[in-house]
Each structure stands twice: as structure tokens, then as C-alpha cells.
Design a protein around this motif. Structure first.
Motif, PDB file in Angstrom:
ATOM      1  N   ASP A  86       1.107  -1.432  -0.087  1.00 21.93           N
ATOM      2  CA  ASP A  86      -0.276  -0.151   0.098  1.00 21.93           C
ATOM      3  C   ASP A  86       0.783   1.355  -0.008  1.00 21.93           C
ATOM      4  N   HIS A  87       2.273   1.039   0.451  1.00 23.53           N
ATOM      5  CA  HIS A  87       3.151   2.449   0.359  1.00 23.53           C
ATOM      6  C   HIS A  87       4.142   2.856  -0.642  1.00 23.53           C
ATOM      7  N   LEU A  88       3.760   1.387  -1.572  1.00 24.86           N
ATOM      8  CA  LEU A  88       5.016   1.746  -2.569  1.00 24.86           C
ATOM      9  C   LEU A  88       4.459   0.681  -3.814  1.00 24.86           C
ATOM     10  N   ASN A  89       2.856   0.623  -4.127  1.00 30.33           N
ATOM     11  CA  ASN A  89       2.437   0.416  -5.821  1.00 30.33           C
ATOM     12  C   ASN A  89       2.951   1.185  -6.715  1.00 30.33           C
ATOM     13  N   GLY A  90       2.555   2.203  -6.322  1.00 23.46           N
ATOM     14  CA  GLY A  90       3.163   3.358  -7.234  1.00 23.46           C
ATOM     15  C   GLY A  90       4.410   3.719  -7.841  1.00 23.46           C
ATOM     16  N   PHE A  91       5.407   3.006  -7.558  1.00 19.13           N
ATOM     17  CA  PHE A  91       6.664   2.521  -7.846  1.00 19.13           C
ATOM     18  C   PHE A  91       7.032   2.744  -9.296  1.00 19.13           C
ATOM     19  N   PRO A  92       6.896   1.120  -8.943  1.00 17.65           N
ATOM     20  CA  PRO A  92       7.312   0.728 -10.952  1.00 17.65           C
ATOM     21  C   PRO A  92       6.671   1.669 -12.134  1.00 17.65           C
ATOM     22  N   TYR A  93       4.914   2.700 -11.868  1.00 15.43           N
ATOM     23  CA  TYR A  93       4.607   3.682 -12.339  1.00 15.43           C
ATOM     24  C   TYR A  93       5.976   5.101 -12.501  1.00 15.43           C
ATOM     25  N   LEU A  94       5.985   5.482 -11.723  1.00 13.82           N
ATOM     26  CA  LEU A  94       6.982   6.411 -11.308  1.00 13.82           C
ATOM     27  C   LEU A  94       8.558   6.079 -12.189  1.00 13.82           C
ATOM     28  N   VAL A  95       8.678   4.773 -12.618  1.00  8.85           N
ATOM     29  CA  VAL A  95      10.125   4.546 -13.444  1.00  8.85           C
ATOM     30  C   VAL A  95       9.719   4.560 -14.270  1.00  8.85           C
ATOM     31  N   ARG A  96       8.667   4.022 -15.038  1.00  7.70           N
ATOM     32  CA  ARG A  96       8.382   3.882 -16.518  1.00  7.70           C
ATOM     33  C   ARG A  96       7.318   5.253 -17.227  1.00  7.70           C
ATOM     34  N   ARG A  97       7.569   6.260 -16.695  1.00  8.07           N
ATOM     35  CA  ARG A  97       6.586   7.540 -16.184  1.00  8.07           C
ATOM     36  C   ARG A  97       7.428   8.317 -16.807  1.00  8.07           C
ATOM     37  N   TYR A  98       8.016   8.309 -15.347  1.00  2.00           N
ATOM     38  CA  TYR A  98       9.107   9.905 -15.188  1.00  2.00           C
ATOM     39  C   TYR A  98      10.586   9.554 -15.005  1.00  2.00           C
ATOM     40  N   GLY A  99      11.137   8.225 -15.238  1.00  4.91           N
ATOM     41  CA  GLY A  99      12.507   7.871 -15.179  1.00  4.91           C
ATOM     42  C   GLY A  99      12.542   8.340 -13.802  1.00  4.91           C
ATOM     43  N   THR A 100      12.225   8.220 -13.130  1.00  2.00           N
ATOM     44  CA  THR A 100      12.445   8.504 -11.216  1.00  2.00           C
ATOM     45  C   THR A 100      13.264   7.274 -11.074  1.00  2.00           C
ATOM     46  N   LYS A 101      14.501   7.195  -9.963  1.00  2.00           N
ATOM     47  CA  LYS A 101      15.362   6.321  -9.285  1.00  2.00           C
ATOM     48  C   LYS A 101      14.594   5.634  -8.079  1.00  2.00           C
ATOM     49  N   ILE A 102      14.671   4.415  -7.375  1.00  4.39           N
ATOM     50  CA  ILE A 102      14.113   4.031  -6.334  1.00  4.39           C
ATOM     51  C   ILE A 102      15.344   3.592  -5.826  1.00  4.39           C
ATOM     52  N   TRP A 103      14.987   4.196  -4.708  1.00  6.41           N
ATOM     53  CA  TRP A 103      16.443   4.109  -3.298  1.00  6.41           C
ATOM     54  C   TRP A 103      15.864   3.319  -2.380  1.00  6.41           C
ATOM     55  N   CYS A 104      16.141   2.599  -1.961  1.00  5.25           N
ATOM     56  CA  CYS A 104      15.740   2.291  -0.328  1.00  5.25           C
ATOM     57  C   CYS A 104      16.857   1.545   0.653  1.00  5.25           C
ATOM     58  N   TYR A 105      16.547   1.266   1.698  1.00  3.25           N
ATOM     59  CA  TYR A 105      17.345   0.947   2.699  1.00  3.25           C
ATOM     60  C   TYR A 105      17.600  -0.373   2.635  1.00  3.25           C
ATOM     61  N   GLU A 106      19.103  -0.886   2.980  1.00  9.80           N
ATOM     62  CA  GLU A 106      19.401  -1.971   2.937  1.00  9.80           C
ATOM     63  C   GLU A 106      18.885  -3.676   3.043  1.00  9.80           C
ATOM     64  N   ASN A 107      17.965  -3.634   3.566  1.00 13.51           N
ATOM     65  CA  ASN A 107      17.520  -4.811   3.740  1.00 13.51           C
ATOM     66  C   ASN A 107      16.480  -5.241   3.132  1.00 13.51           C
ATOM     67  N   MET A 108      16.127  -4.020   2.205  1.00 15.54           N
ATOM     68  CA  MET A 108      14.395  -3.528   1.428  1.00 15.54           C
ATOM     69  C   MET A 108      14.892  -4.703  -0.575  1.00 15.54           C
ATOM     70  N   VAL A 109      16.436  -4.432   0.080  1.00 18.20           N
ATOM     71  CA  VAL A 109      16.545  -4.303  -1.745  1.00 18.20           C
ATOM     72  C   VAL A 109      16.218  -6.052  -2.124  1.00 18.20           C
ATOM     73  N   ASP A 110      16.128  -7.478  -1.281  1.00 19.74           N
ATOM     74  CA  ASP A 110      15.969  -9.122  -2.338  1.00 19.74           C
ATOM     75  C   ASP A 110      14.632  -8.327  -1.654  1.00 19.74           C
ATOM     76  N   ILE A 111      13.319  -8.323  -1.128  1.00 16.58           N
ATOM     77  CA  ILE A 111      12.739  -8.268  -1.080  1.00 16.58           C
ATOM     78  C   ILE A 111      11.715  -7.065  -2.158  1.00 16.58           C
ATOM     79  N   LEU A 112      11.863  -6.046  -2.223  1.00 18.61           N
ATOM     80  CA  LEU A 112      11.092  -5.389  -3.540  1.00 18.61           C
ATOM     81  C   LEU A 112      11.735  -6.275  -4.641  1.00 18.61           C
ATOM     82  N   GLU A 113      13.672  -6.768  -4.707  1.00 22.93           N
ATOM     83  CA  GLU A 113      13.693  -7.774  -6.591  1.00 22.93           C
ATOM     84  C   GLU A 113      12.910  -8.084  -6.568  1.00 22.93           C
TER      85      GLU A 113
END
Length: 370
Positions: A86-113
Motif C-alpha cells: 500500500d506504500h509503494l505500488n506506484g513505484f513501477p509507474y514512477l519509473v516507467r512514466r518519469y524515469g524516477t530512481k528507486i532508493w531504499c534501506y539495504e534490507n529491502m533490496v532483496d524483497i523488492l527485487e
């Protein structure tokens, strides 16, 4: 339902599925903290009424108003406060539409990718590529602002708190760690979800981040930003200590986190997609919460005709440490089943004590590749 300025450079939107924030620099670049669906009913439609493998549709919201009213020219970076959909389901849209870069805390990398890897609550099923990650207590500069990122477990293990001074205000972005409590202005609210890998001491760690950095505004994951002072944080610290006491009193195991953590041993990935005739590589991951070395033995429980290599795993895990064992699972090329999803399990013994099939995973069988 309108975005509003918390300070001249910090814009909030709190009536969306989760609150999100835009830090707008003097150059017009923006850094978003979270960006979820436009409303809770909209979000629920796609959670409840799409198939397991379908994407959640996302419709842009709020951006044009922030652009028109607050000088935003581009969305440079988006950062999740934590890993919940509910906090990040718009992130792929931001990447595709605006070229936004995604940064995060290190232990989120694996679970998001690799969103199929873990059995924790509210995972977003679409893969999100991470462009940059941060260590605990790492400081970084973005535009004219300096941020400090810290691990903030409790609501989920995969959560950060981020501290920054904006227009003279010391702001803490805390995700769902803390909420304002209108029924008791001297205290904070929180919630507790065991499946999100909570441990004793987690909520204490999160509130001590607040005590260390001493923000005067908390920007929560739901609701409007609110003022925080040291007395309110100290009150919550005492409640967090009491919560840990409840854990110790309620759980029969002398090592409390063995009872609090439902996934101290797990099969990774938790969800697998395979074809008949395929061999799939997996791991057994163990977190030893005990203050001594633990010996684990496990046998795979598989559908008829499937094969694991090896057929059993053996691990010796040091005190308060983690360890992994590798294995493969092979599915016969002529295997068929009336159901497209089957379960596998690991039958576990720990230090000679039989614990049963306490680690499981699900396997989705796809039709034979052409």
C-alpha cells in the motif's frame, strides 16, 4: 483530499491509501517518500479482484497538483518507508512514466527485487529494481538536503526511519512504526504483525532512533504529520519495554524470539513457478535466536515423483547467527496434477527434538514450455 505544505519544501498527501511525501528542492527536483494508490477503495479493488499473477493497475494521482502549486519539475527519486504494497505500488509507474530512481534501506533490496522470496505480509508482487541502497545510520546528500537512514524494525523488519532538516524543522519519516494517538496525546500508537518478522527489542530500537535524532515532526505512513517531543517518545519507550515483558511472560520457550518469530526456519523462495521437467534451486534459511549453537536436520516432503538433492539437509548454526543450506528440487517431465499449486515442506529436527513440518513453500506448476 488535497496535497498540502507541511513546510515550504515538504508536501504531504494523507488521504491516499498510505500517506506520501514530496520533498521539493529549490531546483524543482522531488524526492518522494512512498507513493501508493489514490484511495483505499481503489487499492482494495485490485487486491481483492485480480488473479494471483496479474499486475495491480495504477492510476496517477496528486502529481499535477504538486507540480502546479509547489514548483515540482521532476520526480528524481522515490524511497519506500517500508516494503508494504500500500506504500509503494506506484513505484513501477514512477519509473516507467518519469524515469524516477528507486532508493531504499539495504534490507529491502532483496524483497523488492524478488517479491516471491519471503512469506511476509503485504508484499507487492511486481519486481522493483533498486538503484541505490543505504546502510544503517548512513548519511547521504540529495540536492540541498542531508538525510540519515536507520533500520526501524517493529511494524516490519523491512522498514527504515529517515531523518532530515527541512526549512528548520527536524522531520522523521517513520512509515508505519508510530501513529498519533488522539485518545492519549502523551503517547503514540503502534501495531504488531508477527508474520513481518518482529522480534523482542524491535520497537525499542525504533523509538530509540527517535530519541537519538530528536525530530520535532513525525511524518507517518498513515495520517497527517504530527508533532513529537521527548516526553512522548519516552512514554512509548516504556510501553515497548512492557511489550517485551509480555512476550517473555507468554512464551514458554526460554529464548523468547524462537516463539515470536514464525519463520526462523524457511524455504526460500516461498513461492516458486516451475515447469514439468524443471529443476529448481532453493535454500533453507535458518535464524538461530538461541545463545548457543543449534543443530538442524531436515527432510523434504514433496509430491509423489518429485526428487530433492540432497534428500535431507544438515546445518550447525552458531549462537545468534544465520545459516543457509542449498538444495535442488526436480519435477518429472510427465508430472501432472489437477491443481496448479502444490505445497512442499521441510520436516525438521532441532538438537534431536522433532518439530514437524514447520517450514513450507508453494509451487505453481505452469504448462510445459513450447
Amino acid at each position: 483530499m488535497e496535497p498540502f505544505a507541511v513546510t515550504p519544501h515538504l508536501v504531504a498527501k494523507s488521504e491516499t491509501t498510505s500517506s506520501f511525501y514530496a520533498i521539493v528542492s529549490d531546483s524543482g527536483k522531488a524526492l518522494f517518500v512512498d507513493y501508493g494508490s489514490a484511495s483505499w477503495p481503489f487499492f482494495q479493488v485490485f487486491v481483492r479482484y485480480v488473479d494471483t499473477f496479474d499486475h495491480m493497475r495504477f492510476v496517477e494521482h496528486s502529481i499535477e497538483k504538486i507540480r502546479a502549486r509547489y514548483g515540482m519539475k521532476s520526480i528524481d527519486v522515490a524511497m519506500p518507508s517500508h516494503m508494504h504494497d500500500d506504500h509503494l505500488n506506484g513505484f513501477p509507474y514512477l519509473v516507467r512514466r518519469y524515469g524516477t530512481k528507486i532508493w531504499c534501506y539495504e534490507n529491502m533490496v532483496d524483497i523488492l527485487e524478488n517479491p516471491r522470496g519471503l512469506n511476509v505480509g503485504c508484499i507487492f508482487g511486481e519486481q522493483i529494481k533498486i538503484d541505490r541502497s543505504f546502510r544503517n545510520k548512513e548519511t547521504f546528500k540529495w540536492e540541498e538536503f542531508e538525510f540519515t537512514v536507520v533500520h526501524s524494525p517493529g511494524h516490519t523488519n523491512y522498514q527504515m526511519a529517515m531523518f532530515v532538516t527541512i526549512d528548520g524543522a527536524r522531520v522523521a519519516f517513520t512509515g508505519d512504526a508510530f501513529f498519533n494517538n488522539p485518545d492519549d496525546p502523551s503517547s503514540l500508537r503502534h501495531n504488531l504483525i508477527y508474520r513481518n518478522e518482529v522480534k523482542t527489542g524491535d520497537h525499542l530500537q525504533s523509538i530509540r532512533n527517535i530519541l537519538d535524532f530528536e525530530p520535532n515532526i513525525i511524518a507517518p505512513g498513515h495520517g497527517r504529520p504530527f508533532l513529537i517531543d521527548r516526553a512522548k517518545a519516552l512514554n512509548f519507550e516504556e510501553r515497548a519495554k512492557q511489550q517485551d515483558t509480555f512476550f517473555r511472560d507468554l512464551i514458554a520457550d526460554p529464548d523468547t524470539d524462537m516463539g515470536v518469530d514464525p519463520s526462523w526456519i524457511r524455504i526460500y523462495p516461498y513461492q516458486m513457478v516451475v515447469f514439468p521437467g524443471q529443476t529448481k534451486r532453493i535454500q533453507i534459511r535458518v535464524r538461530n535466536h538461541r545463545p548457543r549453537r543449534v543443530q538442524i536436520r531436515g527432510a523434504f516432503i514433496l509430491p509423489d515423483g518429485w526428487r530433492s538433492t540432497p534428500s535431507e539437509i544438515s546445518l550447525d548454526i552458531d549462537a545468534s547467527a544465520k545459516a543457509n543450506a542449498e538444495a535442488t528440487i526436480s519435477i518429472p517431465s510427465n508430472w501432472s496434477n489437477p491443481l496448479p499449486r502444490v505445497a512442499i515442506a521441510l520436516d525438521v529436527m532441532a538438537d534431536g527434538k522433532y518439530l514437524g513440518q514447520i517450514a513450507e513453500a508453494v509451487v505453481d506448476i505452469r504448462a510445459q514450455r513450447t
